[in-house]
Design a protein around this motif. Structure first.
Motif, PDB file in Angstrom:
ATOM      1  N   TRP A   1       0.807  -1.220   0.000  1.00 20.96           N
ATOM      2  CA  TRP A   1       0.000   0.000   0.000  1.00 20.96           C
ATOM      3  C   TRP A   1       0.838   1.267   0.000  1.00 20.96           C
ATOM      4  O   TRP A   1       0.343   2.345  -0.301  1.00 20.96           O
ATOM      5  CB  TRP A   1      -0.939   0.016   1.211  1.00 20.96           C
ATOM      6  N   TRP A   2       2.131   1.172   0.331  1.00 22.32           N
ATOM      7  CA  TRP A   2       2.936   2.384   0.418  1.00 22.32           C
ATOM      8  C   TRP A   2       3.403   2.851  -0.957  1.00 22.32           C
ATOM      9  O   TRP A   2       3.292   2.149  -1.952  1.00 22.32           O
ATOM     10  CB  TRP A   2       4.104   2.183   1.372  1.00 22.32           C
ATOM     11  N   SER A   3       3.963   4.052  -0.978  1.00 21.66           N
ATOM     12  CA  SER A   3       4.266   4.721  -2.244  1.00 21.66           C
ATOM     13  C   SER A   3       5.400   4.088  -3.037  1.00 21.66           C
ATOM     14  O   SER A   3       5.485   4.256  -4.242  1.00 21.66           O
ATOM     15  CB  SER A   3       4.617   6.189  -1.976  1.00 21.66           C
ATOM     16  N   GLY A   4       6.292   3.397  -2.379  1.00 23.13           N
ATOM     17  CA  GLY A   4       7.474   2.873  -3.056  1.00 23.13           C
ATOM     18  C   GLY A   4       8.565   3.914  -3.208  1.00 23.13           C
ATOM     19  O   GLY A   4       9.621   3.632  -3.783  1.00 23.13           O
ATOM     20  N   LEU A   5       8.350   5.121  -2.688  1.00 23.39           N
ATOM     21  CA  LEU A   5       9.317   6.198  -2.846  1.00 23.39           C
ATOM     22  C   LEU A   5      10.604   5.917  -2.084  1.00 23.39           C
ATOM     23  O   LEU A   5      11.704   6.092  -2.607  1.00 23.39           O
ATOM     24  CB  LEU A   5       8.693   7.516  -2.366  1.00 23.39           C
ATOM     25  N   GLN A   6      10.482   5.494  -0.824  1.00 24.88           N
ATOM     26  CA  GLN A   6      11.674   5.199  -0.030  1.00 24.88           C
ATOM     27  C   GLN A   6      11.694   3.781   0.533  1.00 24.88           C
ATOM     28  O   GLN A   6      12.726   3.323   1.016  1.00 24.88           O
ATOM     29  CB  GLN A   6      11.810   6.211   1.115  1.00 24.88           C
TER      30      GLN A   6
ATOM     31  N   GLY B   1      11.091  -7.788   1.135  1.00 26.45           N
ATOM     32  CA  GLY B   1      11.935  -7.180   2.154  1.00 26.45           C
ATOM     33  C   GLY B   1      11.256  -5.990   2.809  1.00 26.45           C
ATOM     34  O   GLY B   1      11.343  -5.794   4.026  1.00 26.45           O
ATOM     35  N   GLY B   2      10.567  -5.165   1.988  1.00 28.09           N
ATOM     36  CA  GLY B   2       9.819  -4.048   2.546  1.00 28.09           C
ATOM     37  C   GLY B   2       8.687  -4.526   3.429  1.00 28.09           C
ATOM     38  O   GLY B   2       8.406  -3.939   4.485  1.00 28.09           O
ATOM     39  N   VAL B   3       8.022  -5.607   3.019  1.00 25.38           N
ATOM     40  CA  VAL B   3       6.954  -6.184   3.829  1.00 25.38           C
ATOM     41  C   VAL B   3       7.503  -6.678   5.162  1.00 25.38           C
ATOM     42  O   VAL B   3       6.913  -6.435   6.222  1.00 25.38           O
ATOM     43  CB  VAL B   3       6.258  -7.328   3.067  1.00 25.38           C
TER      44      VAL B   3
ATOM     45  N   CYS C   1       5.599   4.995   5.904  1.00 25.48           N
ATOM     46  CA  CYS C   1       4.288   5.578   6.180  1.00 25.48           C
ATOM     47  C   CYS C   1       4.206   7.058   5.834  1.00 25.48           C
ATOM     48  O   CYS C   1       3.098   7.577   5.645  1.00 25.48           O
ATOM     49  CB  CYS C   1       3.938   5.373   7.655  1.00 25.48           C
ATOM     50  N   VAL C   2       5.330   7.751   5.773  1.00 26.45           N
ATOM     51  CA  VAL C   2       5.324   9.197   5.556  1.00 26.45           C
ATOM     52  C   VAL C   2       5.740   9.573   4.139  1.00 26.45           C
ATOM     53  O   VAL C   2       5.223  10.538   3.573  1.00 26.45           O
ATOM     54  CB  VAL C   2       6.233   9.903   6.590  1.00 26.45           C
ATOM     55  N   ALA C   3       6.667   8.845   3.562  1.00 29.02           N
ATOM     56  CA  ALA C   3       7.210   9.218   2.253  1.00 29.02           C
ATOM     57  C   ALA C   3       6.121   9.275   1.186  1.00 29.02           C
ATOM     58  O   ALA C   3       5.329   8.347   1.026  1.00 29.02           O
ATOM     59  CB  ALA C   3       8.287   8.221   1.829  1.00 29.02           C
ATOM     60  N   THR C   4       6.062  10.389   0.462  1.00 29.12           N
ATOM     61  CA  THR C   4       5.040  10.573  -0.551  1.00 29.12           C
ATOM     62  C   THR C   4       5.473  11.648  -1.537  1.00 29.12           C
ATOM     63  O   THR C   4       6.293  12.510  -1.205  1.00 29.12           O
ATOM     64  CB  THR C   4       3.698  10.991   0.087  1.00 29.12           C
ATOM     65  N   ARG C   5       4.903  11.600  -2.730  1.00 28.31           N
ATOM     66  CA  ARG C   5       5.108  12.663  -3.717  1.00 28.31           C
ATOM     67  C   ARG C   5       3.973  13.679  -3.691  1.00 28.31           C
ATOM     68  O   ARG C   5       3.977  14.632  -4.459  1.00 28.31           O
ATOM     69  CB  ARG C   5       5.250  12.052  -5.110  1.00 28.31           C
ATOM     70  N   SER C   6       2.997  13.476  -2.825  1.00 31.67           N
ATOM     71  CA  SER C   6       1.904  14.436  -2.687  1.00 31.67           C
ATOM     72  C   SER C   6       2.427  15.720  -2.052  1.00 31.67           C
ATOM     73  O   SER C   6       3.186  15.676  -1.079  1.00 31.67           O
ATOM     74  CB  SER C   6       0.780  13.856  -1.822  1.00 31.67           C
ATOM     75  N   ALA C   7       2.004  16.848  -2.584  1.00 27.34           N
ATOM     76  CA  ALA C   7       2.520  18.132  -2.096  1.00 27.34           C
ATOM     77  C   ALA C   7       2.076  18.412  -0.662  1.00 27.34           C
ATOM     78  O   ALA C   7       0.915  18.208  -0.305  1.00 27.34           O
ATOM     79  CB  ALA C   7       2.056  19.259  -3.014  1.00 27.34           C
ATOM     80  N   TRP C   8       3.008  18.887   0.146  1.00 28.29           N
ATOM     81  CA  TRP C   8       2.714  19.361   1.502  1.00 28.29           C
ATOM     82  C   TRP C   8       1.911  20.657   1.378  1.00 28.29           C
ATOM     83  O   TRP C   8       2.337  21.580   0.691  1.00 28.29           O
ATOM     84  CB  TRP C   8       4.035  19.598   2.216  1.00 28.29           C
ATOM     85  N   PRO C   9       0.732  20.743   2.000  1.00 30.64           N
ATOM     86  CA  PRO C   9      -0.154  21.880   1.751  1.00 30.64           C
ATOM     87  C   PRO C   9       0.143  23.118   2.594  1.00 30.64           C
ATOM     88  O   PRO C   9      -0.686  24.028   2.665  1.00 30.64           O
ATOM     89  CB  PRO C   9      -1.529  21.309   2.098  1.00 30.64           C
ATOM     90  N   HIS C  10       1.311  23.155   3.207  1.00 29.43           N
ATOM     91  CA  HIS C  10       1.672  24.288   4.055  1.00 29.43           C
ATOM     92  C   HIS C  10       3.048  24.807   3.640  1.00 29.43           C
ATOM     93  O   HIS C  10       3.640  24.313   2.684  1.00 29.43           O
ATOM     94  CB  HIS C  10       1.692  23.861   5.528  1.00 29.43           C
ATOM     95  N   LYS C  11       3.555  25.775   4.369  1.00 28.24           N
ATOM     96  CA  LYS C  11       4.887  26.304   4.098  1.00 28.24           C
ATOM     97  C   LYS C  11       5.922  25.192   4.243  1.00 28.24           C
ATOM     98  O   LYS C  11       5.891  24.428   5.215  1.00 28.24           O
ATOM     99  CB  LYS C  11       5.195  27.440   5.072  1.00 28.24           C
ATOM    100  N   PRO C  12       6.855  25.052   3.309  1.00 28.36           N
ATOM    101  CA  PRO C  12       7.873  24.006   3.411  1.00 28.36           C
ATOM    102  C   PRO C  12       8.614  24.086   4.748  1.00 28.36           C
ATOM    103  O   PRO C  12       8.903  25.174   5.252  1.00 28.36           O
ATOM    104  CB  PRO C  12       8.808  24.299   2.240  1.00 28.36           C
ATOM    105  N   THR C  13       8.911  22.923   5.298  1.00 21.98           N
ATOM    106  CA  THR C  13       9.612  22.896   6.571  1.00 21.98           C
ATOM    107  C   THR C  13      10.312  21.555   6.740  1.00 21.98           C
ATOM    108  O   THR C  13      10.248  20.687   5.859  1.00 21.98           O
ATOM    109  CB  THR C  13       8.639  23.162   7.743  1.00 21.98           C
ATOM    110  N   THR C  14      10.981  21.392   7.862  1.00 21.89           N
ATOM    111  CA  THR C  14      11.651  20.135   8.170  1.00 21.89           C
ATOM    112  C   THR C  14      11.359  19.742   9.610  1.00 21.89           C
ATOM    113  O   THR C  14      11.084  20.582  10.470  1.00 21.89           O
ATOM    114  CB  THR C  14      13.177  20.231   7.990  1.00 21.89           C
TER     115      THR C  14
ATOM    116  N   PRO D   1      -1.837  12.622   2.956  1.00 25.44           N
ATOM    117  CA  PRO D   1      -1.476  12.625   1.516  1.00 25.44           C
ATOM    118  C   PRO D   1      -1.929  11.357   0.837  1.00 25.44           C
ATOM    119  O   PRO D   1      -2.096  10.306   1.473  1.00 25.44           O
ATOM    120  CB  PRO D   1       0.053  12.712   1.545  1.00 25.44           C
ATOM    121  N   GLU D   2      -2.140  11.434  -0.459  1.00 22.21           N
ATOM    122  CA  GLU D   2      -2.453  10.246  -1.241  1.00 22.21           C
ATOM    123  C   GLU D   2      -1.156   9.596  -1.681  1.00 22.21           C
ATOM    124  O   GLU D   2      -0.234  10.256  -2.130  1.00 22.21           O
ATOM    125  CB  GLU D   2      -3.282  10.623  -2.474  1.00 22.21           C
ATOM    126  N   HIS D   3      -1.079   8.273  -1.549  1.00 21.67           N
ATOM    127  CA  HIS D   3       0.118   7.561  -1.998  1.00 21.67           C
ATOM    128  C   HIS D   3       0.067   7.357  -3.510  1.00 21.67           C
ATOM    129  O   HIS D   3       1.060   7.152  -4.146  1.00 21.67           O
ATOM    130  CB  HIS D   3       0.233   6.207  -1.293  1.00 21.67           C
TER     131      HIS D   3
END
Length: 265
Positions: free
Chosen positions: A116-121, A127-129, A170-183, A263-265
């Motif tokens: 179900w995850w994005s496969g991004l990271q 192995g991921g499972v 669970c967090v990695a995604t290509r969906s845009a963060w809808p707020h000011k960029p941050t870390t 975010p949508e994966h």
């Protein structure tokens, strides 16, 4: 830089956490005990969930590359019936975990499968499972221990891997963060640190050097910096403990935005 856990270590951890989970269930006063961290579930429901998940993912791994989980596996999970008697239920759970471990061993770490995850990271592979199921088993073991009145921190080995696994899966995604960029920086007391970056390109994480007494925080300060044991960080990620249980520098309100983001994966 520390390496990820090897595939055999992940299988060992799944087995160890399932064993610890069963011990917690065996020691609990009743299968009808409520699970405080899963308030709609009893301990019986939690066992059914973990064992059903083991069987579901065993079928997914066995099916190989696909656009979705096998229809038979989804149907079996929806219609799952398990023993009500405690000893038989625990035997069923042990068999469920063994089915998962057998499927993972047969596939090996690089075999592709649906996830179900994005496969991004985190790759969509067995192995991921394995890495994710080790965390599922660890967190639900904590749930079972809590239901029995004797919660224990997650073991350091599984918790340290769990911080990164959550950020990468669970967090990695290509969906845009809808707020000011941050870390966001996450610092485990055991000496590892990670930075999560969120912006218009989505969310991705990387390991960073841990702060020391000499250097303090990195000069490139994060919007929010979270400190705790690896176990506390994982339990916070999975909403088992509140942010107030951790030490937060910077803008703690950013954590509320991060938790509310879907975010949508």
């Amino acid at each position: 830089m520390e390496k990820n856990l090897e595939f055999p270590d992940l299988l060992r951890l799944i087995d160890e956490r399932s064993t610890a989970f069963r011990s917690a269930v065996a020691a609990a006063p009743s299968l009808d005990a409520q699970v405080p961290t899963c308030p709609e579930w009893t301990l019986f429901d939690l066992v059914k969930h973990l064992g059903g998940g083991d069987r579901f993912w065993a079928a997914i791994v066995g099916a190989g590359p696909a656009d979705g989980p096998p229809a038979e596996a989804a149907a079996a999970r929806a219609a799952l019936e398990v023993p009500r008697e405690r000893e038989a239920l625990l035997a069923w759970l042990a068999a469920s975990t063994q089915l998962l471990l057998n499927a993972l061993r047969e596939a090996g770490p690089e075999s592709g499968c649906w996830a179900w995850w994005s496969g991004l990271q985190t790759p969509r592979t067995s192995g991921g499972v394995a890495r994710h199921r080790a965390q599922e088993s660890a967190v639900h073991t904590y749930d079972a221990q809590l239901a029995g009145g004797a919660p224990q921190p997650l073991p350091v080995e599984v918790a340290l891997d769990g911080v990164e696994e959550f950020l990468f899966t669970c967090v990695a995604t290509r969906s845009a963060w809808p707020h000011k960029p941050t870390t966001f920086d996450f610092h485990a007391a055991e000496g590892r640190s990670w930075r999560l970056t969120v912006d218009g390109d989505g969310a991705r994480s990387t390991r960073i050097p841990a702060p020391t007494a000499a250097t303090g925080e990195d000069a490139d300060a994060a919007g929010a910096s979270v400190h705790g044991t690896a176990s506390e960080l994982v339990l916070y990620f999975y909403d088992r403990i509140p942010a107030e249980s951790l030490h937060v520098d910077g803008d703690s309100g950013l954590l509320d935005l991060l938790r509310a983001w879907e975010p949508e994966h």
